[in-house]
Motif scaffolding. Structure first.
Motif, mmCIF file in Angstrom:
data_model
loop_
_atom_site.group_PDB
_atom_site.id
_atom_site.type_symbol
_atom_site.label_atom_id
_atom_site.label_comp_id
_atom_site.label_asym_id
_atom_site.label_seq_id
_atom_site.Cartn_x
_atom_site.Cartn_y
_atom_site.Cartn_z
ATOM 1 N N GLU A 16 0.837 -1.199 0.000
ATOM 2 C CA GLU A 16 0.000 0.000 0.000
ATOM 3 C C GLU A 16 0.874 1.252 0.000
ATOM 4 O O GLU A 16 0.615 2.211 -0.747
ATOM 5 C CB GLU A 16 -0.921 0.008 1.215
ATOM 6 C CG GLU A 16 -2.015 1.061 1.153
ATOM 7 C CD GLU A 16 -2.977 0.865 -0.012
ATOM 8 O OE1 GLU A 16 -3.474 1.887 -0.535
ATOM 9 O OE2 GLU A 16 -3.208 -0.296 -0.406
ATOM 10 N N ALA B 27 -5.488 -4.153 -13.648
ATOM 11 C CA ALA B 27 -4.532 -4.743 -12.698
ATOM 12 C C ALA B 27 -4.929 -6.175 -12.357
ATOM 13 O O ALA B 27 -4.088 -7.070 -12.286
ATOM 14 C CB ALA B 27 -4.445 -3.891 -11.433
ATOM 15 N N SER C 130 -2.706 1.473 -10.455
ATOM 16 C CA SER C 130 -3.441 0.554 -9.599
ATOM 17 C C SER C 130 -2.604 -0.703 -9.419
ATOM 18 O O SER C 130 -1.732 -1.004 -10.253
ATOM 19 C CB SER C 130 -4.802 0.202 -10.215
ATOM 20 O OG SER C 130 -5.558 -0.603 -9.327
ATOM 21 N N GLN D 262 2.392 6.488 -6.846
ATOM 22 C CA GLN D 262 1.386 7.428 -7.337
ATOM 23 C C GLN D 262 1.850 8.869 -7.160
ATOM 24 O O GLN D 262 1.702 9.705 -8.065
ATOM 25 C CB GLN D 262 0.070 7.217 -6.570
ATOM 26 C CG GLN D 262 -1.086 8.085 -7.031
ATOM 27 C CD GLN D 262 -1.665 7.584 -8.335
ATOM 28 O OE1 GLN D 262 -2.499 6.710 -8.351
ATOM 29 N NE2 GLN D 262 -1.203 8.143 -9.451
ATOM 30 N N LYS E 263 2.452 1.555 -3.468
ATOM 31 C CA LYS E 263 1.520 2.087 -4.465
ATOM 32 C C LYS E 263 1.297 3.585 -4.274
ATOM 33 O O LYS E 263 1.295 4.362 -5.236
ATOM 34 C CB LYS E 263 0.192 1.325 -4.377
ATOM 35 C CG LYS E 263 -0.814 1.689 -5.457
ATOM 36 C CD LYS E 263 -1.914 2.554 -4.880
ATOM 37 C CE LYS E 263 -2.973 2.879 -5.918
ATOM 38 N NZ LYS E 263 -3.970 3.826 -5.423
ATOM 39 N N GLU F 237 -1.861 7.850 -13.252
ATOM 40 C CA GLU F 237 -2.581 7.043 -12.266
ATOM 41 C C GLU F 237 -2.079 5.603 -12.314
ATOM 42 O O GLU F 237 -1.666 5.102 -13.362
ATOM 43 C CB GLU F 237 -4.081 7.075 -12.547
ATOM 44 C CG GLU F 237 -4.688 8.463 -12.573
ATOM 45 C CD GLU F 237 -4.515 9.202 -11.252
ATOM 46 O OE1 GLU F 237 -4.679 8.574 -10.186
ATOM 47 O OE2 GLU F 237 -4.220 10.410 -11.289
ATOM 48 N N LEU G 214 -8.490 1.015 -14.490
ATOM 49 C CA LEU G 214 -7.234 0.686 -13.810
ATOM 50 C C LEU G 214 -7.342 -0.570 -12.951
ATOM 51 O O LEU G 214 -6.515 -1.483 -13.052
ATOM 52 C CB LEU G 214 -6.768 1.863 -12.956
ATOM 53 C CG LEU G 214 -5.996 2.964 -13.689
ATOM 54 C CD1 LEU G 214 -5.888 4.208 -12.816
ATOM 55 C CD2 LEU G 214 -4.603 2.465 -14.075
ATOM 56 N N ALA G 215 -8.345 -0.626 -12.082
ATOM 57 C CA ALA G 215 -8.476 -1.753 -11.154
ATOM 58 C C ALA G 215 -8.700 -3.061 -11.900
ATOM 59 O O ALA G 215 -8.059 -4.085 -11.600
ATOM 60 C CB ALA G 215 -9.612 -1.495 -10.168
#
Length: 204
Positions: free
Chosen positions: A70, A158, A196, A77, A73, A194, A154-155
């Motif tokens: 986390e 991924a 993900s 970002q 990421k 961006e 994005l999600a």
């Protein structure tokens, strides 16, 4: 393909047979001197595009080693948002940009891991594989990068990358290495500035 052909015929890449009977070959860097040139050139290019000093790469790399995905990421970002000149690469070069960025980042882990790029395993090639150098480190990493056109994808993109790692059995060859007890499958999707991330821990 034209660039790789030029580098090969100029002696800046070697050709290694993986399965000569099936015409499977792999390009590799011929020596440490050429590897240093590649690393410095790519690092310099990405630094100019992303405005990110080597210390930033080290910070990101440490988060990955520590398993703080986390934090990794979020920091990634932040760096992408700071990269005001990103769009100078253009959409056609975006995949080259992200691959160059990740190559520089992963090279910072060379004291902990052996980096394999375009690593053939199972039914395809993972974008990158990190194999631990020490028996005290039982975890290997498999990474897949994806680029999408819309941020709302994005999600799902991924997750598609993670599914690709699983369905193409990229972990098959990694599982054969002594000392590897677990494998972190990590998929990163990019869209402009961006990012993900999707991940899963696999048993070796």
């Amino acid at each position: 393909a034209g660039l790789y052909s030029l580098l090969f015929f100029s002696g800046y890449l070697n050709l290694e047979a993986i399965d000569a009977l099936r015409n499977f070959f792999r390009l590799s860097v011929p020596n440490h001197e050429v590897a240093y040139i590649y690393k410095e050139r790519v690092l310099s290019w990405v630094e100019q595009k992303l405005k990110l000093a080597p210390a930033g790469y080290i910070q990101l790399a440490d988060l990955l080693v520590e398993g703080d995905l986390e934090g990794f990421k979020d920091t990634l970002q932040k760096f992408l948002h700071q990269g005001v000149s990103f769009y100078q690469t253009g959409s056609k070069l975006s995949e080259v940009f992200y691959n160059g960025f990740m190559l520089c980042l992963l090279s910072m882990l060379s004291s902990y891991y052996r980096l394999e790029s375009e690593y053939e395993s199972g039914l395809g090639k993972a974008d990158a594989v990190l194999l631990p150098r020490s028996a005290s480190n039982p975890q290997a990493l498999i990474l897949e990068y994806k680029v999408c056109k819309a941020a709302e994808d994005l999600a799902s993109t991924a997750q598609a990358g993670l599914k690709q790692i699983q369905e193409k059995h990229y972990a098959t060859k990694v599982q054969s290495y002594d000392g590897v007890q677990r494998i972190l499958a990590l998929s990163l999707s990019f869209c402009g500035k961006e990012v993900s991330l999707a991940s899963e821990v696999l048993t070796a």
